[in-house]
Write an enzyme that holds these catalytic residues in place. Structure first.
Site, PDB file in Angstrom:
ATOM      1  N   TYR A   1      -9.570  11.242   3.361  1.00 14.94           N
ATOM      2  CA  TYR A   1      -9.682  11.003   1.916  1.00 14.94           C
ATOM      3  C   TYR A   1     -11.007  11.514   1.356  1.00 14.94           C
ATOM      4  CZ  TYR A   1      -5.817   7.920   3.085  1.00 14.94           C
ATOM      5  OH  TYR A   1      -4.646   7.415   3.564  1.00 14.94           O
TER       6      TYR A   1
ATOM      7  N   HIS B   1       0.041  11.602  -6.014  1.00 18.64           N
ATOM      8  CA  HIS B   1      -0.542  11.661  -4.665  1.00 18.64           C
ATOM      9  C   HIS B   1       0.561  11.561  -3.600  1.00 18.64           C
ATOM     10  CE1 HIS B   1      -3.587  10.771  -1.485  1.00 18.64           C
ATOM     11  NE2 HIS B   1      -2.567  10.097  -0.977  1.00 18.64           N
ATOM     12  N   GLU B   2       1.422  10.573  -3.731  1.00 20.20           N
ATOM     13  CA  GLU B   2       2.483  10.364  -2.733  1.00 20.20           C
ATOM     14  C   GLU B   2       3.492  11.506  -2.747  1.00 20.20           C
ATOM     15  OE1 GLU B   2       2.038   8.324  -0.468  1.00 20.20           O
ATOM     16  OE2 GLU B   2       0.420   7.232  -1.463  1.00 20.20           O
TER      17      GLU B   2
ATOM     18  N   HIS C   1       2.505  14.388  -0.655  1.00 16.29           N
ATOM     19  CA  HIS C   1       2.901  14.285   0.761  1.00 16.29           C
ATOM     20  C   HIS C   1       4.359  14.705   0.935  1.00 16.29           C
ATOM     21  CE1 HIS C   1      -0.757  12.332   2.082  1.00 16.29           C
ATOM     22  NE2 HIS C   1      -0.581  11.254   1.340  1.00 16.29           N
TER      23      HIS C   1
ATOM     24  N   HIS D   1      -6.404   0.492   5.777  1.00 16.00           N
ATOM     25  CA  HIS D   1      -6.420   1.502   6.840  1.00 16.00           C
ATOM     26  C   HIS D   1      -7.016   1.012   8.157  1.00 16.00           C
ATOM     27  CE1 HIS D   1      -5.997   3.424   2.967  1.00 16.00           C
ATOM     28  NE2 HIS D   1      -5.456   4.470   3.551  1.00 16.00           N
TER      29      HIS D   1
ATOM     30  N   GLU E   1      -3.776  14.939   2.083  1.00 17.79           N
ATOM     31  CA  GLU E   1      -4.202  13.950   1.083  1.00 17.79           C
ATOM     32  C   GLU E   1      -4.603  14.596  -0.240  1.00 17.79           C
ATOM     33  OE1 GLU E   1      -3.589  10.959   1.502  1.00 17.79           O
ATOM     34  OE2 GLU E   1      -3.241  10.937   3.664  1.00 17.79           O
TER      35      GLU E   1
ATOM     36  N   HIS F   1       0.848  -1.192   0.000  1.00 15.25           N
ATOM     37  CA  HIS F   1       0.000   0.000   0.000  1.00 15.25           C
ATOM     38  C   HIS F   1       0.891   1.252   0.000  1.00 15.25           C
ATOM     39  CE1 HIS F   1      -3.914   1.945   0.453  1.00 15.25           C
ATOM     40  NE2 HIS F   1      -3.200   2.899   1.008  1.00 15.25           N
ATOM     41  N   ALA F   2       0.689   2.120  -0.988  1.00  8.69           N
ATOM     42  CA  ALA F   2       1.593   3.252  -1.197  1.00  8.69           C
ATOM     43  C   ALA F   2       1.632   4.195   0.003  1.00  8.69           C
ATOM     44  CB  ALA F   2       1.162   4.028  -2.445  1.00  8.69           C
TER      45      ALA F   2
END
Ligand code: X8Z
Ligand code: ZN
Length: 442
Positions: A399, A260-261, A264, A389, A288, A230-231
């Site tokens: 999210y 997305h990553e 962060h 999660h 997010e 999971h990323a």
């Protein structure tokens, strides 16, 4: 308990006897591929149920985690851990719950139309016996292990079959892999995907990722051990030691997840030198939403500039096809984004007791998503635990917030970039003014 739960998820495999009677085991990546690509009802059912064999053993540990989390929350003045989770938004926990419900009531009509339309297409594909034309959609037919995003069944939902649409995954594979198989990708292939993401951030004036990012990140699934695929994104020492951990595939979905990553990581990069109060997102929904907001600028025009695709949609039908794909990804997600923590808030408060974990889970899935489990799912199962999660104990309302915030961020950045005309035509790629405002916000 927390690391044991994460470890069970990370090691999770579904094994069964193959035709020769030999044990054949598949991990989440392999089972997800079945959900995404198979159009065979029973094969889908097998993969869907198969992944859910990993979670029942989590249930007693999860109960303990809930108890201990509540104990900790109480010690610092909250009624329970759910209230603590709802306390991070500059309003009272109750107000936050009401705000999320109100947001949902505003976007719900859009979801209901999409649900109805998609169900119609699934009835055409699988027949009335399998998909009730007026009822809940069976959860394993939507192209995703948790029915959270539906873009993988775009082929079934395509509004205008003859108008065509760009196959971004295929184009990426042709560009990065040439004739090589997408099932055997190298670190270099994966890094080429990440470079596309990084170049978006640098195009708007943000700094390149540090050298160490490329050395210390995990980009491809190792063969010699189990990892949590999971990323995720990290600043390991809070000193610009940025990394991502992700089992990258060369396809459209993972190109978006890379943005997305990196969102962060760019947040980390821009606040690690600031006073400690600034070393976090404005709230977790902001964290997010950053990368996703930039990924909204990954338009056909941008992909053509990059040389990934050759043609930009030129007529109304092609545009609607494209927007349907976006809807299957973004709008389909909203009720799922909302319900995961509705479930957990009620678990933490005791409103949902362990003897009703699964029942309550599927009631929420019916109420918000309009989906149903394809077979009976009693309390011998722990279906919430099949979603990362839950064992990883990562809050989820973030999210849901991000799915709305990202469009607001995109709209603002487009305005700053001086974009006129419809928002779906806007890409802030290369726009330093928008980048500067984003950087200031981070
Ligand atoms: O968990 C994630 C990210 C890591 S923060 C990959 N997401 C949610 C999910 O996969 O369920 C991004 C979208 C929703
Ligand atoms: Zn994230």
């Amino acid at each position: 308990i927390a690391s044991k739960l994460s470890s069970i998820y990370g090691k999770g495999k579904y094994c069964r006897k193959d035709k020769a009677g030999k044990d054949e085991c598949r991990d989440l990546g392999q089972l997800s591929k079945v959900l995404a690509t198979s159009r065979n009802y029973d094969e889908l059912l097998d993969a869907w149920q198969g992944w859910r064999t990993i979670s029942p053993e989590m249930k007693p540990m999860y109960q303990q985690l809930v108890e201990l989390s509540n104990q900790g929350a109480k010690e610092i003045g909250y009624a329970n851990a759910g209230e603590l989770w709802r306390a991070g938004y500059d309003m009272k926990p109750d107000e936050f719950a009401a705000t999320t419900e109100k947001l949902w009531s505003q976007v719900r009509p859009l979801y209901e139309k999409l649900h109805c339309y998609t169900r119609g297409r699934l009835v055409q594909k699988y027949g009335k016996d399998k998909v009730p034309p007026e009822g809940l959609i069976p959860a394993h037919l939507l192209g995703n292990m948790w029915s959270q995003e539906w873009a993988k069944i775009y082929d079934l939902a395509e509004p205008y079959k003859k108008a065509g649409s760009a196959d971004v995954s295929k184009a990426l594979q042709a560009k990065i892999l040439g004739k090589r198989s997408p099932d055997k990708i190298t670190v270099e292939d994966a890094q080429a995907m990440v470079k596309i993401g990084e170049s978006f951030f640098t195009s708007i004036g943000l700094n390149p990722l540090p050298e160490t990012f490329w050395k210390r990140s995990l980009f491809v699934q190792p063969k010699d051990r189990d990892v949590i695929c999971h990323a995720s994104a990290w600043d390991v020492t809070f000193s610009n030691d940025l990394r991502i951990k992700m089992c990258i595939k060369v396809d459209e979905e993972d190109l978006i997840t890379i943005h997305h990553e990196l969102g962060h990581d760019y947040y980390f990069m821009n606040y690690y030198t600031k006073p400690v109060l600034y070393q976090a997102g404005a709230n977790d929904g902001f964290h997010e939403a950053i990368g996703d907001a930039l990924a909204l600028s990954v338009t056909p025009t941008y992909l053509k500039q990059l040389g990934v695709i050759k043609e930009v949609p030129k007529n109304e039908q092609q545009l609607i096809n494209l927007q349907m794909k976006d809807a299957l990804e973004k709008i389909a997600f909203l009720p799922f984004g909302l319900l995961v923590d509705q479930w957990r808030w009620n678990v933490f408060s005791g409103k949902i007791s362990p003897k009703d974990y699964n029942k309550a889970w599927w009631e929420l899935r019916a109420k918000y998503q309009g989906i149903a489990a394809p077979t009976a799912r009693g309390e011998e199962f722990f279906d919430a635990g099949s979603k990362y999660h839950i064992p990883a104990n990562v809050p989820y309302m973030r999210y849901f917030l991000a799915r709305i915030l990202q469009f607001q961020f995109h709209r603002s950045m487009c305005k700053i970039a001086g974009h006129t005309g419809p928002l779906h035509e806007c890409s802030i790629y290369g726009n330093k003014a928008a980048g500067e405002k984003l950087r200031a916000m981070l």
